[in-house]
Design a protein around this motif. Structure first.
Motif, short mmCIF file in Angstrom:
data_model
loop_
_atom_site.label_atom_id
_atom_site.label_comp_id
_atom_site.label_asym_id
_atom_site.label_seq_id
_atom_site.Cartn_x
_atom_site.Cartn_y
_atom_site.Cartn_z
N PRO A 227 36.96 42.24 46.83
CA PRO A 227 37.09 42.99 48.08
C PRO A 227 38.49 43.01 48.68
CG PRO A 227 35.94 40.92 48.46
CD PRO A 227 36.06 41.08 46.98
N VAL A 228 39.42 42.21 48.17
CA VAL A 228 40.78 42.19 48.71
C VAL A 228 41.80 42.72 47.70
CG1 VAL A 228 42.65 40.73 49.57
CG2 VAL A 228 40.30 40.30 50.31
N THR A 229 41.66 42.36 46.43
CA THR A 229 42.68 42.70 45.43
C THR A 229 42.26 43.81 44.47
OG1 THR A 229 41.86 40.92 44.01
CG2 THR A 229 43.70 40.40 45.49
N GLY A 230 41.00 44.20 44.51
CA GLY A 230 40.57 45.32 43.70
C GLY A 230 40.01 44.95 42.34
N ILE A 231 40.14 45.86 41.41
CA ILE A 231 39.46 45.76 40.12
C ILE A 231 39.88 44.51 39.35
CG2 ILE A 231 41.13 47.04 38.72
CD1 ILE A 231 38.65 48.61 37.63
N ASP A 232 38.91 43.88 38.68
CA ASP A 232 39.15 42.69 37.86
C ASP A 232 39.73 43.15 36.52
OD1 ASP A 232 38.80 40.60 35.96
OD2 ASP A 232 37.23 39.71 37.17
N ILE A 233 40.99 42.85 36.29
CA ILE A 233 41.67 43.35 35.09
C ILE A 233 41.05 42.76 33.81
CG2 ILE A 233 43.86 43.41 33.83
CD1 ILE A 233 45.31 43.73 36.41
N ASP A 234 40.68 41.50 33.85
CA ASP A 234 40.05 40.89 32.66
C ASP A 234 38.74 41.59 32.33
OD1 ASP A 234 42.08 39.04 32.27
OD2 ASP A 234 41.15 37.54 33.55
N ALA A 235 37.96 41.91 33.35
CA ALA A 235 36.70 42.63 33.12
C ALA A 235 36.98 44.02 32.54
CB ALA A 235 35.91 42.75 34.43
N LEU A 236 38.04 44.67 33.05
CA LEU A 236 38.41 45.99 32.53
C LEU A 236 38.85 45.90 31.07
CD1 LEU A 236 38.98 49.00 33.03
CD2 LEU A 236 41.27 48.35 33.81
N LYS A 237 39.63 44.87 30.75
CA LYS A 237 40.10 44.69 29.37
C LYS A 237 38.94 44.60 28.39
CE LYS A 237 44.49 42.29 30.24
NZ LYS A 237 45.19 40.98 30.19
N ASN A 238 37.90 43.89 28.80
CA ASN A 238 36.74 43.70 27.91
C ASN A 238 36.01 45.00 27.64
OD1 ASN A 238 37.22 40.94 27.77
ND2 ASN A 238 35.89 40.47 29.50
N LEU A 239 36.13 45.96 28.56
CA LEU A 239 35.41 47.22 28.42
C LEU A 239 36.22 48.30 27.72
CD1 LEU A 239 33.85 47.41 32.03
CD2 LEU A 239 32.69 46.71 29.92
#
Length: 478
Positions: A227-239
């Motif tokens: 809610p403060v920094t936005g999208i989780d880059i590690d989660a995005l990388k996995n997808l």
């Protein structure tokens, strides 16, 4: 760099003292000149520090009196949880709920917390009317002719000039005008995808984007979001191995209102370019920053033309004018071809009027007052929620934009709350609208773009009472 570091250090030091209670609510802070003298910084830097603290709702200014520590109701309320969507594509729209909520649009008998646009009461309507008249007089044939396919030259030039503030370095030939931002997003998705492709989006996400993706036959992957920094880059990388295109709202995303840190924006741009995955950036809210400076965009870090930057004045100036644009990078030819097929031309008079409004400086003058109003509204909402909503309520801390995300204890279903609230002439946006998965049923989005009045405060109090009642009924039944 040294001056910037000092600015950050001073701002963080004051913020820490406020958050830890060293500086008390209502306590007067040093004047701008005193802060300047004490730390050996310029007056402008001192002002910037106070503006930054205002953006965090830690301080508030009082005319002729200076700066004071804000009533920090929101600090008593924890942040919403980091979202945890399942890593599977989905397309299950809550169609009946969407229809029910958006059918309230334009109703004057309701308090529309549900519709994420600013009230006309805080927009420069009379000045816009004058610009329409002037545009009719200045355009050839009174604006009845088609304008160039790429769009109004004056508007495109002003969008390019404004991009310098966030280091976009655009030129007028880089910009294509559209009929609002949703039209820009639609053109981008049609150009870049085909039915069956997969799109990655933030979770929670603006319902219009979810509906657009589903209507185009796309599989939607929702990505965990802080809610403060936005999208989780590690989660995005996995997808990413399963993704064809990514669409993000890095600046003051609705409904959470966060501003993604610059380093994270840069990392995402680099990451997606490595995978050759286009990034569609919705920057509709970028001008509504509560801080001293307009934030950078992902487009600021784009060196390969892989970011399609989209924007509009729908959330800042005139929702009904439908003035938008896209800087599509290396995909410009595809976007122009699709615009020719789907629209051919934008509304000449309206686009000329908005271009002139930007050129004369009236837009920036409006924005200064507009941003201050919205920030103050957020503080009012936070105080009201702290006073009237159920114990255990959590709220976001928007750094700009028009949205406030509220997370209730899990026993409170906001779809039920929506139906009860309508009977009290209150409309909310239940959290289930902002996802295609089975989540956010105990959340809601409130629009902070309504003028703050005693009546609005009363409506928030009513809403809090209804939420408490629902929670009590649920607990009793269990």
């Amino acid at each position: 760099m040294k001056k910037d570091f000092l600015y950050r250090e001073i701002a963080e030091n004051i913020a820490s003292k406020i958050k830890t209670g060293v500086l008390k609510q209502g306590e007067r802070l040093p004047s701008v000149r005193m802060l300047s003298k004490e730390h050996g910084i310029s007056v402008n830097t001192a002002k910037r520090i106070f503006l930054e603290l205002e953006a965090q709702s830690l301080v508030q200014s009082k005319p002729q009196s200076g700066y004071f520590v804000s009533p920090l109701a929101y600090l008593k309320l924890p942040l919403p949880e980091v979202s945890k969507p399942l890593p599977v594509a989905n397309n299950k729209e809550p169609k009946d709920l969407m229809t029910d909520v958006y059918s309230t649009m334009g109703r004057t008998d309701l308090t529309l917390f549900s519709i994420g646009v600013p009230s006309g009461n805080i927009l420069p309507l009379s000045k816009l009317k004058k610009e329409i008249i002037l545009a009719t007089r200045s355009l050839k044939e009174g604006g009845t002719e088609y304008e160039p396919l790429q769009g109004n030259v004056k508007l495109r030039r002003m969008i390019a000039v404004r991009s310098l503030a966030w280091e976009g370095w655009l030129k007028e030939e880089d910009v294509v005008t559209t009929n609002g931002c949703m039209n820009a997003l639609a053109l981008c998705l049609i150009a870049l995808t085909k039915p069956g492709d997969t799109i990655a989006l933030e979770s929670p996400c603006y319902p219009g984007i979810l509906q657009l993706a589903v209507s185009l036959g796309l599989h939607v992957l929702e990505v965990a979001t802080h809610p403060v920094t936005g999208i989780d880059i590690d989660a995005l990388k996995n997808l990413l191995p399963h993704v064809n295109v990514c669409l993000l709202v890095p600046n003051f995303n609705t409904p959470l209102g966060y501003c993604m840190p610059d380093q994270r924006k840069k990392e995402i741009v680099t990451l997606l370019a490595t995978y050759n995955i286009p990034l569609i950036e919705d920057d509709t809210y970028g001008d509504i920053h509560f801080g001293a400076e307009r934030p950078k965009c992902c487009k600021s870090f784009d060196t390969e033309g892989n970011v399609l930057w989209c924007g509009s004045v729908s959330k800042t100036l005139a929702p009904g004018y439908r003035v938008g644009w896209v800087a599509p990078g290396k995909y410009k030819d595809q976007i122009l071809k699709l615009k020719f097929i789907h629209a051919l031309s934008s509304t000449s008079i309206i686009h000329e009027a908005v271009g002139n409004f930007l050129m004369t400086g009236r837009y920036d003058h409006h924005l200064r007052h507009f941003r201050k109003t919205l920030q103050e509204n957020y503080q009012h909402y936070a105080l009201a929620i702290s006073a009237y909503f159920p114990e255990g309520t959590k709220i976001s801390r928007p750094q700009g934009g028009l949205a406030l995300w509220v997370e209730f204890p899990k026993e409170i279903d906001t779809t039920e709350l929506h139906h009860f609230a309508l009977k009290s002439q209150i409309s909310i946006a239940p959290g289930r609208m902002f996802t295609l998965q089975n989540q956010f049923q105990h959340c809601m989005r409130l629009c902070i773009g309504l003028p703050w009045t005693d009546e609005l405060q009363s409506k928030l109090k009513q809403l809090g009472s209804l939420a408490k009642m629902l929670g009590q009924v649920k607990n009793t039944s269990e």
